[in-house]
Design a protein around this motif. Structure first.
Motif, PDB file in Angstrom:
ATOM      1  N   SER A  54       5.272  -6.143 -21.076  1.00 14.17           N
ATOM      2  CA  SER A  54       6.777  -6.200 -21.209  1.00 14.17           C
ATOM      3  C   SER A  54       6.185  -8.076 -21.579  1.00 14.17           C
ATOM      4  O   SER A  54       5.450  -8.626 -21.193  1.00 14.17           O
ATOM      5  CB  SER A  54       7.214  -6.457 -19.065  1.00 14.17           C
ATOM      6  OG  SER A  54       6.513  -7.671 -18.281  1.00 14.17           O
ATOM      7  N   ASN A  62      16.754 -10.038 -22.898  1.00 13.57           N
ATOM      8  CA  ASN A  62      16.701  -8.878 -22.762  1.00 13.57           C
ATOM      9  C   ASN A  62      14.886  -8.386 -22.556  1.00 13.57           C
ATOM     10  O   ASN A  62      13.534  -9.078 -23.798  1.00 13.57           O
ATOM     11  CB  ASN A  62      16.685  -7.899 -23.598  1.00 13.57           C
ATOM     12  CG  ASN A  62      18.324  -7.894 -24.349  1.00 13.57           C
ATOM     13  OD1 ASN A  62      19.079  -7.861 -23.521  1.00 13.57           O
ATOM     14  ND2 ASN A  62      18.616  -7.825 -25.438  1.00 13.57           N
ATOM     15  N   THR A  63      14.120  -7.384 -21.894  1.00 15.88           N
ATOM     16  CA  THR A  63      12.682  -7.427 -21.179  1.00 15.88           C
ATOM     17  C   THR A  63      12.842  -6.129 -22.472  1.00 15.88           C
ATOM     18  O   THR A  63      13.090  -4.920 -22.178  1.00 15.88           O
ATOM     19  CB  THR A  63      12.054  -7.282 -20.171  1.00 15.88           C
ATOM     20  OG1 THR A  63      12.901  -8.922 -19.370  1.00 15.88           O
ATOM     21  CG2 THR A  63      11.140  -6.790 -19.348  1.00 15.88           C
ATOM     22  N   TRP A  64      11.489  -6.423 -23.124  1.00 14.93           N
ATOM     23  CA  TRP A  64      10.972  -4.280 -23.693  1.00 14.93           C
ATOM     24  C   TRP A  64       9.871  -4.918 -22.381  1.00 14.93           C
ATOM     25  O   TRP A  64       8.947  -4.833 -22.430  1.00 14.93           O
ATOM     26  CB  TRP A  64      10.182  -4.897 -25.090  1.00 14.93           C
ATOM     27  CG  TRP A  64      11.024  -5.858 -25.774  1.00 14.93           C
ATOM     28  CD1 TRP A  64      12.155  -6.307 -25.749  1.00 14.93           C
ATOM     29  CD2 TRP A  64      11.680  -4.551 -27.039  1.00 14.93           C
ATOM     30  NE1 TRP A  64      12.821  -6.507 -27.224  1.00 14.93           N
ATOM     31  CE2 TRP A  64      12.739  -5.250 -28.239  1.00 14.93           C
ATOM     32  CE3 TRP A  64      11.533  -3.477 -27.843  1.00 14.93           C
ATOM     33  CZ2 TRP A  64      13.133  -4.821 -28.685  1.00 14.93           C
ATOM     34  CZ3 TRP A  64      11.951  -2.864 -28.586  1.00 14.93           C
ATOM     35  CH2 TRP A  64      12.623  -3.305 -29.427  1.00 14.93           C
ATOM     36  N   TYR A  65       9.768  -3.121 -21.992  1.00 11.68           N
ATOM     37  CA  TYR A  65       9.184  -2.386 -21.615  1.00 11.68           C
ATOM     38  C   TYR A  65       7.964  -1.796 -22.211  1.00 11.68           C
ATOM     39  O   TYR A  65       9.038  -0.266 -23.012  1.00 11.68           O
ATOM     40  CB  TYR A  65       9.136  -2.264 -19.972  1.00 11.68           C
ATOM     41  CG  TYR A  65      10.060  -2.756 -19.584  1.00 11.68           C
ATOM     42  CD1 TYR A  65       8.959  -4.146 -19.033  1.00 11.68           C
ATOM     43  CD2 TYR A  65      10.938  -3.226 -18.813  1.00 11.68           C
ATOM     44  CE1 TYR A  65       9.143  -4.046 -17.411  1.00 11.68           C
ATOM     45  CE2 TYR A  65      11.683  -3.987 -17.848  1.00 11.68           C
ATOM     46  CZ  TYR A  65      10.734  -4.761 -17.356  1.00 11.68           C
ATOM     47  OH  TYR A  65      11.249  -5.830 -16.716  1.00 11.68           O
ATOM     48  N   ARG A  66       6.480  -1.957 -22.162  1.00  7.57           N
ATOM     49  CA  ARG A  66       5.903  -0.398 -22.876  1.00  7.57           C
ATOM     50  C   ARG A  66       5.226   0.501 -21.842  1.00  7.57           C
ATOM     51  O   ARG A  66       4.099  -0.679 -21.112  1.00  7.57           O
ATOM     52  CB  ARG A  66       5.235  -0.909 -24.471  1.00  7.57           C
ATOM     53  CG  ARG A  66       6.259  -0.788 -25.305  1.00  7.57           C
ATOM     54  CD  ARG A  66       5.423  -0.724 -26.588  1.00  7.57           C
ATOM     55  NE  ARG A  66       4.433  -2.169 -26.169  1.00  7.57           N
ATOM     56  CZ  ARG A  66       4.050  -3.278 -27.281  1.00  7.57           C
ATOM     57  NH1 ARG A  66       4.868  -2.855 -27.998  1.00  7.57           N
ATOM     58  NH2 ARG A  66       3.743  -4.056 -26.960  1.00  7.57           N
ATOM     59  N   SER A  92       8.563   3.765 -22.962  1.00  6.88           N
ATOM     60  CA  SER A  92       8.983   2.809 -23.182  1.00  6.88           C
ATOM     61  C   SER A  92      10.825   2.448 -23.514  1.00  6.88           C
ATOM     62  O   SER A  92      11.454   3.752 -23.223  1.00  6.88           O
ATOM     63  CB  SER A  92       9.258   2.638 -24.981  1.00  6.88           C
ATOM     64  OG  SER A  92      10.288   1.270 -25.360  1.00  6.88           O
ATOM     65  N   ASN A  93      11.043   1.455 -22.474  1.00  9.70           N
ATOM     66  CA  ASN A  93      12.863   1.449 -22.838  1.00  9.70           C
ATOM     67  C   ASN A  93      13.687   1.097 -23.061  1.00  9.70           C
ATOM     68  O   ASN A  93      14.870   1.335 -23.524  1.00  9.70           O
ATOM     69  CB  ASN A  93      13.110   0.180 -21.424  1.00  9.70           C
ATOM     70  CG  ASN A  93      12.741  -1.454 -21.937  1.00  9.70           C
ATOM     71  OD1 ASN A  93      11.441  -2.127 -23.153  1.00  9.70           O
ATOM     72  ND2 ASN A  93      13.595  -2.106 -21.970  1.00  9.70           N
ATOM     73  N   ARG A  94      12.764   1.201 -24.686  1.00 13.61           N
ATOM     74  CA  ARG A  94      13.838   0.949 -26.064  1.00 13.61           C
ATOM     75  C   ARG A  94      13.124   2.726 -26.558  1.00 13.61           C
ATOM     76  O   ARG A  94      14.150   1.661 -27.897  1.00 13.61           O
ATOM     77  CB  ARG A  94      13.405  -0.295 -26.946  1.00 13.61           C
ATOM     78  CG  ARG A  94      13.078  -1.406 -26.274  1.00 13.61           C
ATOM     79  CD  ARG A  94      14.712  -2.229 -26.200  1.00 13.61           C
ATOM     80  NE  ARG A  94      15.249  -3.214 -24.880  1.00 13.61           N
ATOM     81  CZ  ARG A  94      15.968  -3.288 -25.256  1.00 13.61           C
ATOM     82  NH1 ARG A  94      16.858  -3.707 -26.693  1.00 13.61           N
ATOM     83  NH2 ARG A  94      15.848  -5.170 -25.191  1.00 13.61           N
TER      84      ARG A  94
END
Length: 123
Positions: A54, A62-66, A92-94
């Motif tokens: 993260s 904005n947080t990126w989660y993978r 991923s949340n993106r």
């Protein structure tokens, strides 16, 4: 008492100094590995791995989660024939439109180079 609204998910995001200067990264990895040699010389190996990351970048709220999952199974017969199966899931949340992608893979092989060969003498 009036509630302070910091914006909506879609637009009008408001940053204060504290949020604007963050840079945080968290990473987690875990795995299991198993290997077995059978009485006839065959080999069996399996592994399972999970990793997650993260990230909040400077100037963004904005947080990126993978996250990644992987499971693999390997079998070889007398160091000549082998088979592999790998199942992987990446999320991923993106990602759009799906949050997760699934990637199954299978392979078969023959090991030619382990066989001792006799080469004719040229002189």
């Amino acid at each position: 008492m009036q509630e302070t609204v910091m914006g909506t998910v879609e637009d009008k995001l408001v940053f204060n100094h504290w949020v604007d200067t963050q840079w945080r990264i968290a990473t987690f990895n875990a795995g299991l590995k198993y290997g077995l040699q059978l009485n006839n010389g065959d080999n069996l190996a399996a592994n399972a791995n999970y990793n997650m990351k993260s990230e909040i970048r400077d100037g963004q709220s904005n947080t990126w989660y993978r996250a990644n999952w992987q499971m693999a199974l390997h079998y070889d017969h007398a160091d000549k024939l082998m088979a592999d199966v790998v199942l992987a899931a990446n999320g991923s949340n993106r990602s759009y439109p799906a949050k997760w992608a699934f990637s199954p893979t299978a392979g078969l092989g023959y090991i030619y180079a382990n066989k001792p060969q006799r080469h004719p003498q040229l002189w």
